[in-house]
Design a protein around this motif. Structure first.
Motif, PDB file in Angstrom:
ATOM      1  N   UNK A 115       0.261  -1.221   0.059  1.00 25.04           N
ATOM      2  CA  UNK A 115       0.003  -0.466  -0.199  1.00 25.04           C
ATOM      3  C   UNK A 115       0.965   1.465  -0.159  1.00 25.04           C
ATOM      4  N   UNK A 116       1.712   1.478   0.642  1.00 29.27           N
ATOM      5  CA  UNK A 116       2.585   2.701   0.698  1.00 29.27           C
ATOM      6  C   UNK A 116       3.729   2.701  -0.560  1.00 29.27           C
ATOM      7  N   UNK A 117       4.045   1.634  -0.541  1.00 35.19           N
ATOM      8  CA  UNK A 117       4.359   2.158  -2.358  1.00 35.19           C
ATOM      9  C   UNK A 117       3.679   2.496  -4.085  1.00 35.19           C
ATOM     10  N   UNK A 118       2.638   1.991  -3.564  1.00 33.65           N
ATOM     11  CA  UNK A 118       1.711   2.780  -4.416  1.00 33.65           C
ATOM     12  C   UNK A 118       1.721   4.555  -3.596  1.00 33.65           C
ATOM     13  N   UNK A 119       0.868   4.495  -2.298  1.00 36.34           N
ATOM     14  CA  UNK A 119       0.595   5.350  -2.265  1.00 36.34           C
ATOM     15  C   UNK A 119       2.072   6.829  -2.541  1.00 36.34           C
ATOM     16  N   UNK A 120       3.150   6.090  -1.955  1.00 35.28           N
ATOM     17  CA  UNK A 120       3.917   7.080  -2.340  1.00 35.28           C
ATOM     18  C   UNK A 120       4.520   6.959  -3.582  1.00 35.28           C
ATOM     19  N   UNK A 121       4.581   5.940  -4.197  1.00 29.16           N
ATOM     20  CA  UNK A 121       5.489   5.933  -6.009  1.00 29.16           C
ATOM     21  C   UNK A 121       7.091   5.525  -5.544  1.00 29.16           C
ATOM     22  N   UNK A 122       7.352   5.107  -3.957  1.00 29.97           N
ATOM     23  CA  UNK A 122       8.555   4.938  -3.695  1.00 29.97           C
ATOM     24  C   UNK A 122       9.115   3.510  -3.997  1.00 29.97           C
ATOM     25  N   UNK A 123      10.028   2.688  -3.994  1.00 33.23           N
ATOM     26  CA  UNK A 123      10.722   1.914  -4.213  1.00 33.23           C
ATOM     27  C   UNK A 123      10.779   1.004  -3.313  1.00 33.23           C
ATOM     28  N   UNK A 124      10.566  -0.405  -3.721  1.00 31.21           N
ATOM     29  CA  UNK A 124      10.026  -1.270  -1.258  1.00 31.21           C
ATOM     30  C   UNK A 124      11.596  -1.482  -1.628  1.00 31.21           C
ATOM     31  N   UNK A 125      12.612  -1.659  -1.718  1.00 28.72           N
ATOM     32  CA  UNK A 125      13.469  -1.376  -1.488  1.00 28.72           C
ATOM     33  C   UNK A 125      13.800  -0.324  -0.770  1.00 28.72           C
ATOM     34  N   UNK A 126      13.941   1.121  -0.617  1.00 31.11           N
ATOM     35  CA  UNK A 126      13.529   2.757  -0.662  1.00 31.11           C
ATOM     36  C   UNK A 126      12.899   2.873   0.807  1.00 31.11           C
TER      37      UNK A 126
END
Length: 102
Positions: free
Chosen positions: A34-45
């Protein structure tokens, strides 16, 4: 005597992505996906930032099957807010205090 503001916690929250994560978690408990979807950040970051937040005591984890959910610890945020409120009150009462120049 005024208490000091938790500078370590301020440093943790000063990062724009971590502050965005905290803002999102204030609204609901979310998993990394969910956080990846909301922020657009890469999962590792994102995982690295979540680790920092977890180690600072800002978020708690909740395992759910193969996912890990993250939730904000409101008591930590409230404590920091209280420290800033105390700082503001100190500034109000000290507004007329002026140290003379030598």
């Amino acid at each position: 005597m005024m208490m000091s503001v938790d500078t370590d916690l301020i440093r943790v929250l000063a990062d724009p992505l971590r502050l965005r994560i905290v803002t999102l978690l204030a609204q609901e408990t979310l998993c990394t996906t969910h956080l990846v979807e909301e922020t657009g950040a890469r999962q590792t970051n994102l995982s690295n930032h979540l680790r920092v937040l977890r180690e600072a005591g800002v978020v708690d984890t909740e395992p759910c099957g193969r996912y890990t959910y993250y939730k904000l610890r409101p008591d930590v945020i409230a404590s920091l807010a209280g420290q800033f409120a105390e700082l503001a009150e100190c500034a109000r009462t000290a507004a007329e205090n002026k140290r003379a120049c030598p």
